[in-house]
Design an enzyme around this catalytic site. Structure first.
Site, short mmCIF file in Angstrom:
data_model
loop_
_atom_site.label_atom_id
_atom_site.label_comp_id
_atom_site.label_asym_id
_atom_site.label_seq_id
_atom_site.Cartn_x
_atom_site.Cartn_y
_atom_site.Cartn_z
N ARG A 74 22.26 1.37 12.81
CA ARG A 74 21.22 0.76 12.35
C ARG A 74 21.23 -0.69 10.40
O ARG A 74 21.93 0.45 9.53
CB ARG A 74 19.53 0.76 11.78
N GLY A 75 20.53 -1.65 10.31
CA GLY A 75 20.00 -2.00 8.88
C GLY A 75 21.33 -1.58 8.10
O GLY A 75 22.29 -2.65 8.93
N GLY B 18 19.55 7.41 5.24
CA GLY B 18 18.09 7.49 4.42
C GLY B 18 16.90 7.39 5.42
O GLY B 18 17.20 6.67 6.11
N ILE B 19 15.79 7.88 4.92
CA ILE B 19 14.50 7.52 4.80
C ILE B 19 13.83 7.66 3.99
O ILE B 19 14.07 7.74 2.30
CB ILE B 19 14.16 9.11 5.47
N THR B 20 12.24 6.44 3.95
CA THR B 20 11.76 6.53 3.27
C THR B 20 10.11 7.29 3.68
O THR B 20 9.96 7.20 4.61
CB THR B 20 10.94 4.87 2.64
N TYR C 81 11.91 9.27 -2.79
CA TYR C 81 13.37 8.73 -2.74
C TYR C 81 14.39 8.28 -4.04
O TYR C 81 15.09 8.95 -3.91
CB TYR C 81 13.06 7.36 -2.27
N GLY D 91 19.96 -3.29 -4.14
CA GLY D 91 18.50 -3.85 -4.08
C GLY D 91 17.92 -3.96 -3.37
O GLY D 91 18.34 -2.74 -2.39
N TYR D 92 17.01 -4.17 -3.07
CA TYR D 92 15.97 -5.09 -1.55
C TYR D 92 16.62 -5.70 -0.85
O TYR D 92 17.06 -6.74 -0.60
CB TYR D 92 14.25 -5.07 -1.79
N1 CAA Z 1 2.99 -1.00 -9.14
C1 CAA Z 1 1.61 -1.15 -9.53
N2 CAA Z 1 1.53 -1.07 -8.72
C2 CAA Z 1 1.14 -0.78 -7.15
C3 CAA Z 1 2.95 -0.88 -6.87
C4 CAA Z 1 3.26 -1.23 -7.14
N3 CAA Z 1 4.33 -1.31 -7.48
N4 CAA Z 1 2.16 -0.21 -5.81
C5 CAA Z 1 0.68 -1.11 -5.12
N5 CAA Z 1 0.82 -0.95 -6.38
C6 CAA Z 1 -1.08 -0.15 -6.67
C7 CAA Z 1 -2.18 -0.70 -5.37
O1 CAA Z 1 -1.87 -2.12 -5.65
C8 CAA Z 1 -3.37 -0.03 -5.70
O2 CAA Z 1 -4.43 -0.24 -6.46
P1 CAA Z 1 -5.20 -0.75 -6.32
O3 CAA Z 1 -6.20 1.31 -6.48
O4 CAA Z 1 -6.09 -1.37 -8.17
O5 CAA Z 1 -5.59 -1.48 -5.28
C9 CAA Z 1 -2.52 1.21 -5.42
O6 CAA Z 1 -1.08 1.25 -6.27
C10 CAA Z 1 -2.24 2.17 -4.56
O7 CAA Z 1 -3.09 1.77 -4.07
P2 CAA Z 1 -3.79 3.33 -2.07
O8 CAA Z 1 -4.20 4.19 -2.98
O9 CAA Z 1 -3.94 2.22 -1.69
O10 CAA Z 1 -2.05 3.78 -1.98
P3 CAA Z 1 -1.33 4.08 -0.14
O11 CAA Z 1 -1.58 5.55 -0.72
O12 CAA Z 1 -2.06 2.76 0.41
O13 CAA Z 1 -0.26 3.11 -0.56
C11 CAA Z 1 2.17 2.44 -1.10
C12 CAA Z 1 0.63 2.23 -0.64
C13 CAA Z 1 2.66 3.28 -0.14
C14 CAA Z 1 2.49 2.72 -2.64
C15 CAA Z 1 2.14 0.95 -0.72
O14 CAA Z 1 1.68 0.00 -1.22
C16 CAA Z 1 4.00 0.56 -0.43
O15 CAA Z 1 4.40 1.03 0.41
N6 CAA Z 1 4.64 -0.53 -1.79
C17 CAA Z 1 5.39 0.03 -2.17
C18 CAA Z 1 7.44 1.11 -2.42
C19 CAA Z 1 7.97 0.65 -2.26
O16 CAA Z 1 8.33 -0.23 -2.60
N7 CAA Z 1 9.29 1.54 -1.26
C20 CAA Z 1 10.17 0.83 -1.50
C21 CAA Z 1 10.58 0.69 -0.28
S1 CAA Z 1 11.89 0.16 0.27
C22 CAA Z 1 13.53 1.20 0.11
O17 CAA Z 1 13.23 1.96 -0.71
C23 CAA Z 1 14.41 -0.14 0.25
C24 CAA Z 1 15.50 0.60 -1.00
O18 CAA Z 1 16.17 1.38 -1.37
C25 CAA Z 1 15.29 -0.60 -2.04
#
Ligand code: CAA
Length: 240
Positions: free
Chosen positions: A12-13, A84-86, A147, A178-179
């Site tokens: 996958r992916g 890998g997982i997140t 991660y 990257g993404y």
């Molecule tokens: N930078 C700054 N602030 C951020 C942020 C960021 N990147 N992401 C979220 N926040 C903030 C939110 O806006 C929120 O702020 P407020 O409280 O002021 O509204 C706060 O942080 C977090 O809010 P919550 O407590 O409600 O967070 P949650 O427990 O619901 O978690 C989360 C939400 C899991 C962080 C979700 O926002 C998320 O999934 N974020 C993305 C994380 C990410 O980029 N992961 C990468 C995945 S892809 C990958 O990993 C592949 C790769 O190798 C590139």
């Protein structure tokens, strides 16, 4: 005779694109997967690539799975540690379980994947170890303490393996995507994902095939002097 390549998380992916690209280069390819039997069966049906089920977080399972691949396809000369997982959460909410799941799969999983094939590569005086790290191992990421730690750890692994393998004809390199447009990135909340895309100078997500082409080059004979390096493929989102 065609060399054999193993791609963990290869159905996958990004992993699926890597498996297909290596097959197109003429390698015998084995794609491992952890749990999604349906996706794996569909993948084999569509591509003709053999799939094998094991959990990379478990050393004994990995070793047994790798022995099966080698018995059926031949000695593994190219290993792509991609699985890998997140388990994303802001640090104050991250549980020890979320920490350990990601460490066990993404970091210990690399050890469990490479360690069983390493002695054979040393004996045969040829090997390609390619670890799929991440931009987030280079720059860190909000909600990814677990991660990012594993993906930064990948870079330490390849730099060390490169030094150990160099005289035995083995190279070890990392790719930091990257993404990329995969299920993993699509699982990020849409608003957050749109904000991330806004930070990518290329203005778009990457395609899995763009990472697969990097792997195909690193797997080839032509890449012999590239060892211990990190290739960033991120649309200019981050420079080391
Ligand atoms: N930078 C700054 N602030 C951020 C942020 C960021 N990147 N992401 C979220 N926040 C903030 C939110 O806006 C929120 O702020 P407020 O409280 O002021 O509204 C706060 O942080 C977090 O809010 P919550 O407590 O409600 O967070 P949650 O427990 O619901 O978690 C989360 C939400 C899991 C962080 C979700 O926002 C998320 O999934 N974020 C993305 C994380 C990410 O980029 N992961 C990468 C995945 S892809 C990958 O990993 C592949 C790769 O190798 C590139």
């Amino acid at each position: 005779m065609a060399r054999t390549a193993l791609v963990t998380g290869g159905t996958r992916g990004i992993g699926a694109a890597i498996s297909k690209a290596l097959k197109a280069e003429g390698y015998n390819v084995a794609a491992s997967y952890a749990g999604n039997d349906e996706a794996a069966a569909k993948f084999t049906e569509e591509t003709g690539i053999a799939t094998y089920k094991w959990n990379v977080a478990d050393y004994d399972e990995s070793k047994a799975g790798i022995e099966k691949v080698e018995a059926e396809l031949g000695p593994i000369d190219i290993v792509v540690a991609n699985a890998g997982i997140t388990r994303d959460a802001p640090f104050h909410k991250m549980t020890p379980e979320q920490w350990h799941q990601v460490i066990d799969t993404n970091l210990t999983g690399v050890f469990n994947t490479v360690h069983p094939v390493w002695p054979g590569m040393r004996e045969r005086k040829f090997g390609r170890v390619i670890v799929i790290s991440s931009i987030n191992g280079q720059k860190g990421q909000f909600a990814q303490v677990n991660y990012a730690a594993t993906k930064a750890g990948d870079l330490g692994i390849v730099k060390s393996l490169a030094q150990e393998g160099a005289r035995a004809g083995i190279t070890a390199n990392a790719i930091c995507p990257g993404y990329i447009a995969t299920e993993m990135v699509m699982a990020v909340p849409e608003k957050v994902r749109e904000a991330i895309i806004g930070q990518i100078p290329a203005g778009r997500l990457g395609e899995p095939e763009e990472i697969a082409r990097c792997v195909a080059f690193l797997a080839s004979e032509d890449s012999q002097f590239i060892n211990g390096s990190t290739i960033s493929a991120n649309g200019a989102q981050f420079f080391v």
